[in-house]
Design a protein around this motif. Structure first.
Motif, PDB file in Angstrom:
ATOM      1  N   ARG A  26       0.830  -1.216   0.000  1.00 45.01           N
ATOM      2  CA  ARG A  26       0.000   0.000   0.000  1.00 45.01           C
ATOM      3  C   ARG A  26       0.862   1.262   0.000  1.00 45.01           C
ATOM      4  N   THR A  27       1.937   1.234   0.783  1.00 46.73           N
ATOM      5  CA  THR A  27       2.816   2.407   0.896  1.00 46.73           C
ATOM      6  C   THR A  27       3.458   2.733  -0.444  1.00 46.73           C
ATOM      7  N   ILE A  28       3.943   1.694  -1.131  1.00 51.50           N
ATOM      8  CA  ILE A  28       4.569   1.925  -2.439  1.00 51.50           C
ATOM      9  C   ILE A  28       3.523   2.453  -3.424  1.00 51.50           C
ATOM     10  N   ASN A  29       2.303   1.898  -3.360  1.00 48.28           N
ATOM     11  CA  ASN A  29       1.229   2.403  -4.236  1.00 48.28           C
ATOM     12  C   ASN A  29       0.907   3.860  -3.951  1.00 48.28           C
ATOM     13  N   GLU A  30       0.896   4.221  -2.663  1.00 52.40           N
ATOM     14  CA  GLU A  30       0.626   5.622  -2.316  1.00 52.40           C
ATOM     15  C   GLU A  30       1.740   6.537  -2.818  1.00 52.40           C
ATOM     16  N   LEU A  31       2.974   6.063  -2.698  1.00 52.73           N
ATOM     17  CA  LEU A  31       4.106   6.864  -3.214  1.00 52.73           C
ATOM     18  C   LEU A  31       3.982   7.044  -4.734  1.00 52.73           C
ATOM     19  N   ILE A  32       3.562   5.982  -5.409  1.00 52.37           N
ATOM     20  CA  ILE A  32       3.362   6.069  -6.867  1.00 52.37           C
ATOM     21  C   ILE A  32       2.295   7.121  -7.178  1.00 52.37           C
ATOM     22  N   ASN A  33       1.160   7.054  -6.458  1.00 55.15           N
ATOM     23  CA  ASN A  33       0.067   8.015  -6.702  1.00 55.15           C
ATOM     24  C   ASN A  33       0.472   9.448  -6.389  1.00 55.15           C
ATOM     25  N   THR A  34       1.235   9.621  -5.308  1.00 54.34           N
ATOM     26  CA  THR A  34       1.686  10.968  -4.917  1.00 54.34           C
ATOM     27  C   THR A  34       2.626  11.569  -5.951  1.00 54.34           C
ATOM     28  N   ASN A  35       3.374  10.710  -6.635  1.00 54.19           N
ATOM     29  CA  ASN A  35       4.405  11.197  -7.559  1.00 54.19           C
ATOM     30  C   ASN A  35       4.003  11.096  -9.030  1.00 54.19           C
ATOM     31  N   MET A  36       2.678  10.996  -9.272  1.00 53.13           N
ATOM     32  CA  MET A  36       2.176  10.978 -10.648  1.00 53.13           C
ATOM     33  C   MET A  36       2.201  12.389 -11.224  1.00 53.13           C
ATOM     34  N   ASP A  37       2.658  12.485 -12.453  1.00 52.18           N
ATOM     35  CA  ASP A  37       2.582  13.761 -13.169  1.00 52.18           C
ATOM     36  C   ASP A  37       1.902  13.440 -14.493  1.00 52.18           C
ATOM     37  N   GLY A  38       0.583  13.625 -14.540  1.00 51.60           N
ATOM     38  CA  GLY A  38      -0.174  13.146 -15.707  1.00 51.60           C
ATOM     39  C   GLY A  38      -0.155  11.629 -15.687  1.00 51.60           C
ATOM     40  N   GLU A  39       0.315  11.030 -16.793  1.00 52.99           N
ATOM     41  CA  GLU A  39       0.383   9.566 -16.888  1.00 52.99           C
ATOM     42  C   GLU A  39       1.729   9.042 -16.390  1.00 52.99           C
ATOM     43  N   ASP A  51      18.025  -9.166  -1.284  1.00 53.41           N
ATOM     44  CA  ASP A  51      17.574  -7.926  -1.928  1.00 53.41           C
ATOM     45  C   ASP A  51      16.343  -8.317  -2.753  1.00 53.41           C
ATOM     46  N   ILE A  52      15.165  -8.160  -2.152  1.00 57.22           N
ATOM     47  CA  ILE A  52      13.921  -8.600  -2.799  1.00 57.22           C
ATOM     48  C   ILE A  52      13.708  -7.783  -4.069  1.00 57.22           C
ATOM     49  N   ARG A  53      13.900  -6.471  -3.932  1.00 58.11           N
ATOM     50  CA  ARG A  53      13.783  -5.605  -5.107  1.00 58.11           C
ATOM     51  C   ARG A  53      14.338  -4.225  -4.793  1.00 58.11           C
ATOM     52  N   SER A  54      15.121  -3.680  -5.709  1.00 59.23           N
ATOM     53  CA  SER A  54      15.632  -2.315  -5.586  1.00 59.23           C
ATOM     54  C   SER A  54      15.404  -1.624  -6.914  1.00 59.23           C
ATOM     55  N   ASP A  55      14.597  -0.565  -6.905  1.00 57.71           N
ATOM     56  CA  ASP A  55      14.204   0.081  -8.164  1.00 57.71           C
ATOM     57  C   ASP A  55      13.758   1.512  -7.922  1.00 57.71           C
ATOM     58  N   TYR A  56      13.769   2.290  -8.996  1.00 53.46           N
ATOM     59  CA  TYR A  56      13.116   3.595  -8.944  1.00 53.46           C
ATOM     60  C   TYR A  56      11.606   3.387  -8.940  1.00 53.46           C
ATOM     61  N   LEU A  57      10.908   4.398  -8.459  1.00 57.19           N
ATOM     62  CA  LEU A  57       9.453   4.315  -8.280  1.00 57.19           C
ATOM     63  C   LEU A  57       8.718   3.965  -9.575  1.00 57.19           C
ATOM     64  N   SER A  58       9.122   4.553 -10.692  1.00 54.56           N
ATOM     65  CA  SER A  58       8.410   4.308 -11.961  1.00 54.56           C
ATOM     66  C   SER A  58       8.518   2.841 -12.371  1.00 54.56           C
ATOM     67  N   SER A  59       9.636   2.205 -12.014  1.00 54.35           N
ATOM     68  CA  SER A  59       9.825   0.799 -12.366  1.00 54.35           C
ATOM     69  C   SER A  59       8.879  -0.089 -11.541  1.00 54.35           C
ATOM     70  N   PHE A  60       8.661   0.280 -10.261  1.00 57.06           N
ATOM     71  CA  PHE A  60       7.650  -0.433  -9.459  1.00 57.06           C
ATOM     72  C   PHE A  60       6.276  -0.273 -10.109  1.00 57.06           C
ATOM     73  N   ALA A  61       5.968   0.967 -10.510  1.00 57.70           N
ATOM     74  CA  ALA A  61       4.655   1.250 -11.108  1.00 57.70           C
ATOM     75  C   ALA A  61       4.435   0.433 -12.380  1.00 57.70           C
ATOM     76  N   ASP A  62       5.485   0.307 -13.176  1.00 57.77           N
ATOM     77  CA  ASP A  62       5.364  -0.374 -14.481  1.00 57.77           C
ATOM     78  C   ASP A  62       5.421  -1.898 -14.361  1.00 57.77           C
ATOM     79  N   ASN A  63       6.034  -2.405 -13.284  1.00 58.21           N
ATOM     80  CA  ASN A  63       6.276  -3.849 -13.199  1.00 58.21           C
ATOM     81  C   ASN A  63       5.915  -4.449 -11.840  1.00 58.21           C
ATOM     82  N   PRO A  64       4.628  -4.455 -11.478  1.00 58.65           N
ATOM     83  CA  PRO A  64       4.281  -5.159 -10.232  1.00 58.65           C
ATOM     84  C   PRO A  64       4.466  -6.662 -10.425  1.00 58.65           C
ATOM     85  N   LEU A  65       4.593  -7.390  -9.321  1.00 59.55           N
ATOM     86  CA  LEU A  65       4.675  -8.859  -9.406  1.00 59.55           C
ATOM     87  C   LEU A  65       3.382  -9.402  -9.994  1.00 59.55           C
ATOM     88  N   ARG A  66       2.269  -8.836  -9.512  1.00 57.04           N
ATOM     89  CA  ARG A  66       0.940  -9.264  -9.968  1.00 57.04           C
ATOM     90  C   ARG A  66      -0.069  -8.238  -9.466  1.00 57.04           C
TER      91      ARG A  66
END
Length: 282
Positions: free
Chosen positions: A47-60, A83-98
């Motif tokens: 949820r926290t990562i999703n909220e960070l994604i939503n907070t940092n949206m600029d248009g699409e 190291d389960i995953r280390s990425d920039y926020l946009s990469s999390f947004a584009d590539n969820p596990l499911r």
């Protein structure tokens, strides 16, 4: 250092959040909302990562104002640090596990609530297995932070959020495991950057008397809370407002930790720790 830990996250100078996730066997114990500690932890981080994604949206587009590492300890084997995953926020947004379908209650506009289905991206799955090699997780984190600051010396000081349900344990003496964790955490808190020292915030999930944001070890009644006090950073001025927003009371020397957190405190604490301070997103 004047105004330490106050530099804004931006696309030019992204922040760095490291979630340290205890994945030891005891995380399989029941916790809240019919979930185990491990399941609830995964839910809160997702949820926290999703909220960070939503907070940092600029248009699409998702702005890469933060880099996130999720490090599990215990988990894949008894003494693993992964190291389960280390990425920039946009990469999390584009590539969820499911994607997972969740029920969510929302206002019906007439004072009532209706339940809707919501699709939530999943980035970390619950795991509970093995021991609690917390010092090794901190050592790995120290390497990550040193590498990051070498490449990005002008960026905001990194934030570590450690989520655990117990004391470090690697099969030998708990005292040795605790002393090792205290020693490495102090090394991390003494790393210098242009924005001050990295911050370590600790959230302990358990049952018993809750302690949070204490100023002195003498205020604490149990070994668990005293240990957390030792491995937690003093809350900088720039984070006091974020703590207040989550209904936590801070004093001048408060350390950033909560012991025996219930579900609500856990969520509030993660919101506080992942906020980058109060209004620090540029």
């Amino acid at each position: 250092m004047v105004n330490s830990n106050s530099k804004q996250w931006s696309s030019a100078t992204p922040g760095y959040i490291i979630f340290l996730v205890d994945q030891s066997g005891s995380m399989n114990e029941s916790y809240a909302e019919g979930k185990t500690r491990s399941e609830f932890t995964a839910l809160v981080i997702n949820r926290t990562i999703n909220e960070l994604i939503n907070t940092n949206m600029d248009g699409e587009k998702v702005k890469d104002r933060v880099f996130i590492s999720m490090i599990g300890y215990g988990g894949s084997s008894s003494l693993a640090v992964d190291d389960i995953r280390s990425d920039y926020l946009s990469s999390f947004a584009d590539n969820p596990l499911r994607m997972e379908r969740l029920k969510k209650k929302v206002s019906d506009g007439a004072g009532g609530l209706i339940e809707i289905d919501e699709q939530m991206p999943i980035f970390i799955e619950p795991t509970a297995n093995g021991l609690t090699p917390m010092a090794d997780a901190f050592s790995f984190t120290k390497e990550l932070i040193e590498g990051w600051l070498q490449k990005k010396p002008d960026n905001p000081a990194p934030i570590i959020i450690n989520i655990s349900d117990g004391l470090p344990y690697t099969g030998d003496s708990i005292d040795i495991a605790m002393n090792n964790a205290i020693s490495v955490s102090k090394e991390i808190m003494n790393i210098n950057s242009a924005d001050g020292n990295p911050l370590i915030f600790n959230c302990h999930l358990g049952e018993g008397q809750s302690h949070s944001f204490n100023e002195s070890e003498n205020e604490l009644s149990d070994d668990q809370a005293k240990f957390l006090f030792k491995i937690s950073s003093k809350v900088p001025e720039s984070y006091k407002q974020a703590a207040k927003k989550q209904d936590f009371k801070t004093k001048p020397e408060s350390r950033g930790f909560v012991s025996n957190a219930d579900a609500q405190e856990f969520i509030q604490f993660i919101n506080f720790g992942s906020s980058g301070g109060s209004d620090k997103i540029a």
